[in-house]
Design a protein around this motif. Structure first.
Motif, PDB file in Angstrom:
ATOM      1  N   LEU A  71       0.784  -1.212   0.276  1.00 58.68           N
ATOM      2  CA  LEU A  71      -0.204   0.210   0.057  1.00 58.68           C
ATOM      3  C   LEU A  71       0.505   0.826  -0.130  1.00 58.68           C
ATOM      4  O   LEU A  71       1.893   1.108   0.301  1.00 58.68           O
ATOM      5  CB  LEU A  71      -0.669   0.287   1.393  1.00 58.68           C
ATOM      6  N   THR A  72       0.347   2.313  -0.290  1.00 59.56           N
ATOM      7  CA  THR A  72       0.817   3.754  -0.898  1.00 59.56           C
ATOM      8  C   THR A  72       0.443   4.319   1.008  1.00 59.56           C
ATOM      9  O   THR A  72       0.417   3.975   1.455  1.00 59.56           O
ATOM     10  CB  THR A  72       0.646   4.126  -1.608  1.00 59.56           C
ATOM     11  N   SER A  73       1.113   5.122   0.998  1.00 56.65           N
ATOM     12  CA  SER A  73       1.230   6.058   2.038  1.00 56.65           C
ATOM     13  C   SER A  73      -0.289   6.434   2.768  1.00 56.65           C
ATOM     14  O   SER A  73      -0.502   6.948   3.772  1.00 56.65           O
ATOM     15  CB  SER A  73       2.230   7.800   2.215  1.00 56.65           C
ATOM     16  N   ASP A  74      -0.530   6.662   0.960  1.00 56.01           N
ATOM     17  CA  ASP A  74      -2.151   6.822   1.491  1.00 56.01           C
ATOM     18  C   ASP A  74      -3.214   5.911   1.197  1.00 56.01           C
ATOM     19  O   ASP A  74      -4.675   6.112   1.591  1.00 56.01           O
ATOM     20  CB  ASP A  74      -2.532   8.346   1.028  1.00 56.01           C
ATOM     21  N   LEU A  75      -2.715   4.647   2.047  1.00 56.62           N
ATOM     22  CA  LEU A  75      -3.125   3.957   1.534  1.00 56.62           C
ATOM     23  C   LEU A  75      -4.371   3.071   0.908  1.00 56.62           C
ATOM     24  O   LEU A  75      -4.502   2.707   0.740  1.00 56.62           O
ATOM     25  CB  LEU A  75      -4.603   3.642   3.188  1.00 56.62           C
ATOM     26  N   SER A  76      -3.391   3.699  -0.457  1.00 52.67           N
ATOM     27  CA  SER A  76      -4.137   2.496  -1.579  1.00 52.67           C
ATOM     28  C   SER A  76      -3.472   0.818  -2.157  1.00 52.67           C
ATOM     29  O   SER A  76      -2.475   1.421  -2.110  1.00 52.67           O
ATOM     30  CB  SER A  76      -3.810   3.993  -3.141  1.00 52.67           C
ATOM     31  N   VAL A  77      -4.303   0.336  -1.908  1.00 56.15           N
ATOM     32  CA  VAL A  77      -3.314  -0.776  -2.702  1.00 56.15           C
ATOM     33  C   VAL A  77      -3.133  -0.961  -3.939  1.00 56.15           C
ATOM     34  O   VAL A  77      -3.520  -0.518  -4.709  1.00 56.15           O
ATOM     35  CB  VAL A  77      -4.116  -1.705  -2.456  1.00 56.15           C
ATOM     36  N   TYR A  78      -1.865  -1.031  -4.214  1.00 57.46           N
ATOM     37  CA  TYR A  78      -1.338  -1.394  -6.136  1.00 57.46           C
ATOM     38  C   TYR A  78      -0.677  -2.839  -6.213  1.00 57.46           C
ATOM     39  O   TYR A  78      -0.671  -2.750  -7.348  1.00 57.46           O
ATOM     40  CB  TYR A  78       0.034  -0.003  -5.961  1.00 57.46           C
ATOM     41  N   LYS A  79      -0.624  -3.433  -5.065  1.00 58.80           N
ATOM     42  CA  LYS A  79       0.652  -5.222  -5.788  1.00 58.80           C
ATOM     43  C   LYS A  79      -1.003  -5.154  -5.321  1.00 58.80           C
ATOM     44  O   LYS A  79      -0.628  -5.126  -3.066  1.00 58.80           O
ATOM     45  CB  LYS A  79       1.419  -5.470  -5.823  1.00 58.80           C
ATOM     46  N   TYR A  80      -1.286  -7.273  -5.031  1.00 61.27           N
ATOM     47  CA  TYR A  80      -1.797  -7.933  -4.386  1.00 61.27           C
ATOM     48  C   TYR A  80      -2.024  -9.226  -4.246  1.00 61.27           C
ATOM     49  O   TYR A  80      -2.508  -9.304  -5.297  1.00 61.27           O
ATOM     50  CB  TYR A  80      -3.357  -7.344  -3.843  1.00 61.27           C
ATOM     51  N   TRP A  81      -1.538 -10.248  -3.782  1.00 65.47           N
ATOM     52  CA  TRP A  81      -1.128 -11.398  -4.238  1.00 65.47           C
ATOM     53  C   TRP A  81      -0.824 -12.692  -3.069  1.00 65.47           C
ATOM     54  O   TRP A  81      -1.099 -12.812  -2.492  1.00 65.47           O
ATOM     55  CB  TRP A  81      -0.323 -11.503  -4.712  1.00 65.47           C
ATOM     56  N   PHE A  82      -1.261 -14.074  -3.231  1.00 64.72           N
ATOM     57  CA  PHE A  82      -0.946 -15.023  -2.553  1.00 64.72           C
ATOM     58  C   PHE A  82       0.238 -15.531  -1.831  1.00 64.72           C
ATOM     59  O   PHE A  82       0.860 -14.699  -2.803  1.00 64.72           O
ATOM     60  CB  PHE A  82      -1.430 -16.559  -3.247  1.00 64.72           C
ATOM     61  N   ILE A  83      -0.572 -15.326  -0.715  1.00 60.08           N
ATOM     62  CA  ILE A  83       1.289 -16.361   0.285  1.00 60.08           C
ATOM     63  C   ILE A  83       1.794 -17.080   0.245  1.00 60.08           C
ATOM     64  O   ILE A  83       0.511 -17.773   0.143  1.00 60.08           O
ATOM     65  CB  ILE A  83       1.742 -15.382   2.068  1.00 60.08           C
ATOM     66  N   GLU A  84       2.329 -17.797  -0.552  1.00 64.42           N
ATOM     67  CA  GLU A  84       2.431 -19.250  -0.952  1.00 64.42           C
ATOM     68  C   GLU A  84       3.328 -20.071   0.177  1.00 64.42           C
ATOM     69  O   GLU A  84       3.567 -19.547   1.268  1.00 64.42           O
ATOM     70  CB  GLU A  84       3.965 -19.452  -1.840  1.00 64.42           C
ATOM     71  N   ASP A  85       1.709 -20.992   0.953  1.00 68.15           N
ATOM     72  CA  ASP A  85       2.022 -21.616   2.374  1.00 68.15           C
ATOM     73  C   ASP A  85       1.944 -22.747   1.863  1.00 68.15           C
ATOM     74  O   ASP A  85       2.105 -23.647   3.338  1.00 68.15           O
ATOM     75  CB  ASP A  85       1.508 -21.741   3.259  1.00 68.15           C
ATOM     76  N   ARG A  86       1.328 -23.430   0.753  1.00 58.48           N
ATOM     77  CA  ARG A  86       1.187 -24.762   0.780  1.00 58.48           C
ATOM     78  C   ARG A  86       2.439 -26.003   1.229  1.00 58.48           C
ATOM     79  O   ARG A  86       1.906 -27.182   1.626  1.00 58.48           O
ATOM     80  CB  ARG A  86       0.883 -25.064  -1.492  1.00 58.48           C
ATOM     81  N   HIS A  87       3.461 -25.907   1.115  1.00 56.58           N
ATOM     82  CA  HIS A  87       4.130 -26.178   1.711  1.00 56.58           C
ATOM     83  C   HIS A  87       4.316 -26.253   3.345  1.00 56.58           C
ATOM     84  O   HIS A  87       4.650 -27.285   3.981  1.00 56.58           O
ATOM     85  CB  HIS A  87       6.177 -25.469   1.292  1.00 56.58           C
ATOM     86  N   ILE A  88       3.707 -25.341   3.117  1.00 52.07           N
ATOM     87  CA  ILE A  88       3.993 -25.387   4.827  1.00 52.07           C
ATOM     88  C   ILE A  88       2.704 -26.545   5.919  1.00 52.07           C
ATOM     89  O   ILE A  88       2.491 -27.065   6.337  1.00 52.07           O
ATOM     90  CB  ILE A  88       3.286 -24.133   5.997  1.00 52.07           C
ATOM     91  N   ARG A  89       1.621 -26.250   4.385  1.00 55.58           N
ATOM     92  CA  ARG A  89       0.470 -26.878   5.045  1.00 55.58           C
ATOM     93  C   ARG A  89       1.011 -28.884   4.606  1.00 55.58           C
ATOM     94  O   ARG A  89       0.026 -28.725   5.324  1.00 55.58           O
ATOM     95  CB  ARG A  89      -0.613 -26.639   4.440  1.00 55.58           C
ATOM     96  N   SER A  90       2.009 -28.788   3.860  1.00 53.65           N
ATOM     97  CA  SER A  90       1.888 -29.985   4.032  1.00 53.65           C
ATOM     98  C   SER A  90       2.667 -30.800   5.350  1.00 53.65           C
ATOM     99  O   SER A  90       2.418 -32.328   4.844  1.00 53.65           O
ATOM    100  CB  SER A  90       3.216 -30.937   3.217  1.00 53.65           C
ATOM    101  N   ASP A  91       3.048 -29.991   6.704  1.00 48.77           N
ATOM    102  CA  ASP A  91       2.812 -30.841   7.955  1.00 48.77           C
ATOM    103  C   ASP A  91       1.542 -31.003   8.069  1.00 48.77           C
ATOM    104  O   ASP A  91       0.869 -30.566   8.192  1.00 48.77           O
ATOM    105  CB  ASP A  91       3.617 -29.511   8.208  1.00 48.77           C
ATOM    106  N   PRO A  92       1.259 -31.670   9.082  1.00 49.84           N
ATOM    107  CA  PRO A  92       0.408 -32.318   9.679  1.00 49.84           C
ATOM    108  C   PRO A  92      -0.090 -31.344  10.761  1.00 49.84           C
ATOM    109  O   PRO A  92      -1.662 -31.546  11.138  1.00 49.84           O
ATOM    110  CB  PRO A  92       0.089 -34.211   9.910  1.00 49.84           C
ATOM    111  N   ARG A  93       0.345 -30.427  10.675  1.00 54.38           N
ATOM    112  CA  ARG A  93      -0.131 -29.724  12.136  1.00 54.38           C
ATOM    113  C   ARG A  93      -0.111 -28.848  11.367  1.00 54.38           C
ATOM    114  O   ARG A  93      -1.142 -27.842  12.086  1.00 54.38           O
ATOM    115  CB  ARG A  93       1.497 -28.879  13.336  1.00 54.38           C
ATOM    116  N   ALA A  94      -0.448 -28.417   9.894  1.00 55.53           N
ATOM    117  CA  ALA A  94      -0.703 -27.014   9.325  1.00 55.53           C
ATOM    118  C   ALA A  94      -1.506 -27.694   8.231  1.00 55.53           C
ATOM    119  O   ALA A  94      -1.934 -26.520   6.873  1.00 55.53           O
ATOM    120  CB  ALA A  94       0.360 -26.332   8.758  1.00 55.53           C
TER     121      ALA A  94
END
Length: 295
Positions: A71-94
């Motif tokens: 976000l810019t200093s006026d809180l405008s969103v200019y980039k927005y995407w997924f966070i890759e966490d599938r490898h973390i979710r391969s752990d049974p705890r997640a």
């Protein structure tokens, strides 16, 4: 006290939905000349009594997708995407996702703390720390409960110099230092004995004036209606990480379920990030003087 109804100047921005999952519980940090925010997407609707869905079908389990916004200093969103966490979710705890990421800077890198979920047959949550780099969660550290609790949520990271501390509870106060993935309990004074015991962490603990500050919440239940309500307080800590001041009870927008996952300072301004009914992700920017009114 309803924060958005006070006679103060503020900027309110909703981070939009990226998928059919509902956006909620954002965390925010100042990052150079801009802001970074994480947003959780969830596959249920509180107003319908959860009703988990994945794709076009009902599901027996909740699920979370996490996103990163610049976000810019006026809180405008200019980039927005997924966070890759599938490898973390391969752990049974997640297996069932990472809930309610908290962003913080530590030793020159951007980190997140989350609650990893394994939902069936009995819900279990464990705290996990990860480095966030190039939109990917890396180097996961799963932290076992210091009290052998099956569900762990809402710990609050506190960075002091090159050390990382975790506020486990504020009343009674429990503070731990994390070293090489291991927790060491820190001896603290008993200054919160008259505070409500139902307080839970919400935001990170961040530098403020000559000490630190955080937002915590208190969950109450209307037994007759079988509904729960969240309300917030500020907690001020001294330079030794000891809680010394308990703020007034406040709501952001007088909604039943509100959850504050972030607080950040930028010069004379403060930013608070919170979710509403697990369906909206909101950023609120106001002056430090306005924040002081909550004490």
């Amino acid at each position: 006290m309803i924060l958005t109804q006070l006679d103060i100047a503020f900027t309110r921005v909703e981070i939009p939905s990226l998928t059919q999952y509902h956006p909620c519980n954002p965390s925010i940090i100042k990052h150079g000349d801009e802001y970074l925010a994480t947003v959780r997407g969830c596959n249920y609707d509180l107003q319908r009594g959860y009703h988990f869905t994945i794709g076009s079908s009902p599901s027996r389990t909740p699920d979370s997708q996490n996103y990163l916004a610049q976000l810019t200093s006026d809180l405008s969103v200019y980039k927005y995407w997924f966070i890759e966490d599938r490898h973390i979710r391969s752990d049974p705890r997640a297996l069932d996702g990472l809930e309610d990421l908290r962003l913080f800077e530590y030793q020159g890198e951007t980190w997140v703390m989350a609650s990893a979920l394994h939902y069936t047959p009995t819900p279990k949550n464990i705290i996990v720390l990860c480095v966030l780099k190039d939109n990917v969660l890396r180097s996961p550290i799963f932290i076992e409960s210091p009290n052998n609790a099956p569900v762990e949520k809402n710990w609050m990271p506190l960075v002091k110099g090159n050390d990382l501390y975790l506020v486990y509870k504020t009343s009674p106060y429990e503070l731990y230092k994390l070293t090489s993935g291991k927790l060491t309990k820190i001896d603290t004074q008993n200054t919160t004995e008259n505070w409500p015991e139902e307080l839970s962490g919400s935001s990170c603990v961040v530098p403020y004036e000559d000490g630190y500050i955080a937002v915590v919440h208190r969950k109450t239940i209307d037994q007759r209606k079988r509904l729960h309500f969240y309300r917030h307080h500020l907690i001020k800590f001294d330079e030794n990480m000891q809680p010394i001041r308990f703020g007034q009870r406040f709501s952001f927008e007088d909604e039943r379920v509100e959850f504050c996952s972030g607080i950040a300072f930028d010069g004379d301004d403060v930013l608070l990030s919170y979710g509403l009914m697990d369906q909206k992700a909101v950023l609120l920017k106001m002056s430090k003087d306005s924040l002081r009114r909550l004490f």
